[in-house]
Structure formats: structure tokens, C-alpha cells
Write an enzyme that holds these catalytic residues in place. Structure first.
Site, PDB file in Angstrom:
ATOM      1  N   ASP A 106      -6.071  -3.760  -2.263  1.00  0.00           N
ATOM      2  CA  ASP A 106      -4.964  -3.379  -1.384  1.00  0.00           C
ATOM      3  C   ASP A 106      -4.263  -4.601  -0.786  1.00  0.00           C
ATOM      4  O   ASP A 106      -4.901  -5.498  -0.233  1.00  0.00           O
ATOM      5  CB  ASP A 106      -5.517  -2.502  -0.258  1.00  0.00           C
ATOM      6  CG  ASP A 106      -4.443  -1.731   0.482  1.00  0.00           C
ATOM      7  OD1 ASP A 106      -3.531  -2.369   1.037  1.00  0.00           O
ATOM      8  OD2 ASP A 106      -4.527  -0.487   0.512  1.00  0.00           O
ATOM      9  N   SER A 108       0.834  -1.199   0.000  1.00  0.00           N
ATOM     10  CA  SER A 108       0.000   0.000   0.000  1.00  0.00           C
ATOM     11  C   SER A 108       0.875   1.258   0.000  1.00  0.00           C
ATOM     12  O   SER A 108       1.690   1.425  -0.903  1.00  0.00           O
ATOM     13  CB  SER A 108      -0.974  -0.045   1.184  1.00  0.00           C
ATOM     14  OG  SER A 108      -2.036   0.850   0.996  1.00  0.00           O
TER      15      SER A 108
END
Length: 308
Positions: free
Chosen positions: A177, A47
Site C-alpha cells: 500500500d 490506496s
């Protein structure tokens, strides 16, 4: 001197709280007196950590990354709707990474995303030595651009839209993610180093950096119900990522306790530091960066041993 070590840098996810990470890295770069790709043999990121990891692997300095974060990341997290956040993230990717691919990195790298349909990790890498199999068809980063891989790793669904990438095999894969599978990617990095790359464990030194732990922002009694529920959803996402992060670190400590590791992700309890991964107040984000610099200080002696 510690030139015999194989050095691993692992960077957690955490949205805008990556400013804390940049504070720690600013001090590490100052300590070694060179860009981090020149000292670390493997850099993993999830991320927000994937943005930093990719830029480091391409040769960026921490000051350059900090400038990009101020210009782009704050704008991304400030957007209200998922399609707006994803569009801003795509624009960040276009401006910063362009069409560069994983065969252009200057050190080994791993960018962690998660496959939506089959609920498994997908890790983009630049060196065939990191592969754990299927060497005959291996392609750096699955032939995906670095920017697309980073977008996938940062697509915190449902606050962002899912990211669809097309691999070298012509397969479309829907990604979200990487924090949902490994917000702290240290285990994956150690596996690459010791299993795929066959580095003796006693030669590995790991620097694992989180985004810090902070009080949750207080909800006002004047919040409308829609906004109230949205804030609760953000808190649930943060809690999910935090549990994932701590679980991965506990597993690392159990499974790889023989591998020397410095973990930097301090807890801060002052109310004025209350924040979440969508923070876009630059004043507060710079406070997180300063906290990161301070966190470095308490580990400086061990970091000198690892890195100098």
C-alpha cells in the site's frame, strides 16, 4: 475565469472511508459541470484514492465511481483473510480496469505504491513529462496495467497480500500500500507539477482531499482475544496512516506554502460516525459520503476561484 491555472487533485488513502472523498468530489463535479479529468491537469491518488484517481483519469463520472464502490469496494473490505481480500481486489481490478494501461488516461495521473524490499515509493505515471529522470527508458506506468498498479497501491499489508508486478524491464517487484510512504500524496503531485513539468508555482492550484477523521470503534469486552488483537492491529494501521497523512500535509504547508491549496478532510466526533478503513456497513458509508458533501460547502468559495 481561471483557465491559466494548472490544477492538481490529490486523493488520500483510507480504505472504505473513500466514500467521504466521493462525497466531496460529487459536489466539485457539480460545481464545474463536467467530468473532473476535463478540469484537473494532474490527479494523484494513494490506496482508495488511487482507485478514484485512476477512474477519473480514464474519464469516469463520480456517480459511476460511486456505483462501482457500492458494488465492489464494500465486498473487498468485508473479506476476513488477507488472501480473500486480495482475491476480491484482483477481481475488482479485472472487472473495472481490464487490461487498460497508462497510455490510455485522459489527463496526467500518479498512482502511489511502496516497494517492500527497499522501502521506497513507486509511482505509476502516464506522461513522460512527469518523469524526474531516465527519460530514455521511460515507459508509461512501467508497462504495468492500471489495474495492477491500483492493486499494489491498495495492498495494505498484512491485511492484504503483497502485490508482485513485472516492469517493462522484466523486473519483478513486490509492492504494498502506498499509504506507508505517502497516504497523502500531495507532495509528490506538487513535485511533478513544479519540478518535472516545470509549471511556475504561482500558476499551480491544488485541491487535496482526505477521507475525514472519525472516532475509533469501541472494543467490546466480549471480544475473543484473537479478534481483540486484530482490531488493535487495524487501529495501529489507521494511526500509522493518519500520522503519515498529517506529516505530509505539514511538510506541504512548510515547503510549498506559496502554492495555493485547498485541503478538505474534516474531523467528526459524533460516536455514531465511529469507523475504520474496513467499514462495510453501507448505511454508515453513505453517512461518510454525506459528510463529504457538507465539507465541500465550507470551501466552496475558494474552489470556485480555483476551478471556474
Amino acid at each position: 475565469m481561471s483557465e491559466q491555472y494548472f490544477r492538481v487533485l490529490s486523493l488520500d488513502g483510507g480504505g472504505a472511508k473513500g466514500f467521504y472523498t466521493l462525497g466531496v468530489l460529487h459536489e466539485i463535479e457539480g460545481l464545474i459541470g463536467r467530468r473532473l479529468y476535463e478540469r484537473f491537469d494532474l490527479i494523484f491518488g494513494t490506496s482508495t484514492g488511487s482507485i478514484i484517481a485512476a477512474l477519473l483519469a480514464l474519464g469516469y463520472s463520480i456517480d459511476e465511481i460511486y456505483s462501482l464502490y457500492k458494488e465492489h469496494v464494500v465486498s473487498v473490505v468485508a473479506r476476513k483473510k488477507p488472501h480473500e481480500k486480495s482475491a476480491a481486489l484482483a477481481e475488482l481490478s479485472r472487472q473495472v480496469f481490464g487490461e487498460r494501461k497508462f497510455d490510455e488516461v485522459k489527463t496526467n495521473v500518479g498512482i502511489v505504491a511502496a516497494k517492500w524490499a527497499i522501502e521506497k515509493p513507486m509511482i505509476f505515471k502516464g506522461n513522460i513529462e512527469q518523469a524526474h529522470g531516465r527519460h530514455g527508458t521511460w515507459v508509461p506506468g512501467f508497462a504495468v496495467t492500471i489495474g495492477d498498479a491500483v492493486q499494489a497501491s491498495c495492498s495494505a499489508y498484512p491485511f492484504f497480500e503483497k502485490k508482485i508486478i513485472t516492469t517493462s524491464a522484466g523486473v519483478d517487484i513486490e509492492l504494498i500500500d502506498g499509504g506507508y510512504c505517502a497516504n497523502n500524496p500531495t507532495l509528490y503531485a506538487i513535485a511533478d507539477a513544479t519540478i518535472a513539468m516545470k509549471v511556475p508555482p504561482e500558476k499551480v492550484r491544488v485541491v487535496s482531499i482526505g477521507v475525514g477523521n472519525y472516532p475509533e470503534p469501541k472494543l467490546s469486552i466480549f471480544h475473543k482475544s484473537w479478534w481483540f488483537n486484530k482490531v488493535l492491529s487495524v487501529q495501529l494501521l489507521q494511526k500509522t496512516l493518519s500520522i503519515n497523512t498529517e506529516s505530509m500535509d505539514q511538510l506541504r504547508a512548510i515547503l510549498f506554502k506559496h502554492i495555493e491549496t485547498v485541503r478538505i478532510s474534516d474531523t467528526f466526533e459524533k460516536p455514531e460516525l465511529a469507523t475504520d478503513l474496513f467499514e462495510h456497513d453501507m448505511g454508515k458509508l453513505n453517512m461518510l459520503r454525506l459528510r463529504g458533501m457538507e465539507s465541500f460547502a465550507s470551501r466552496e468559495a475558494q474552489l470556485k476561484e480555483f476551478l471556474l
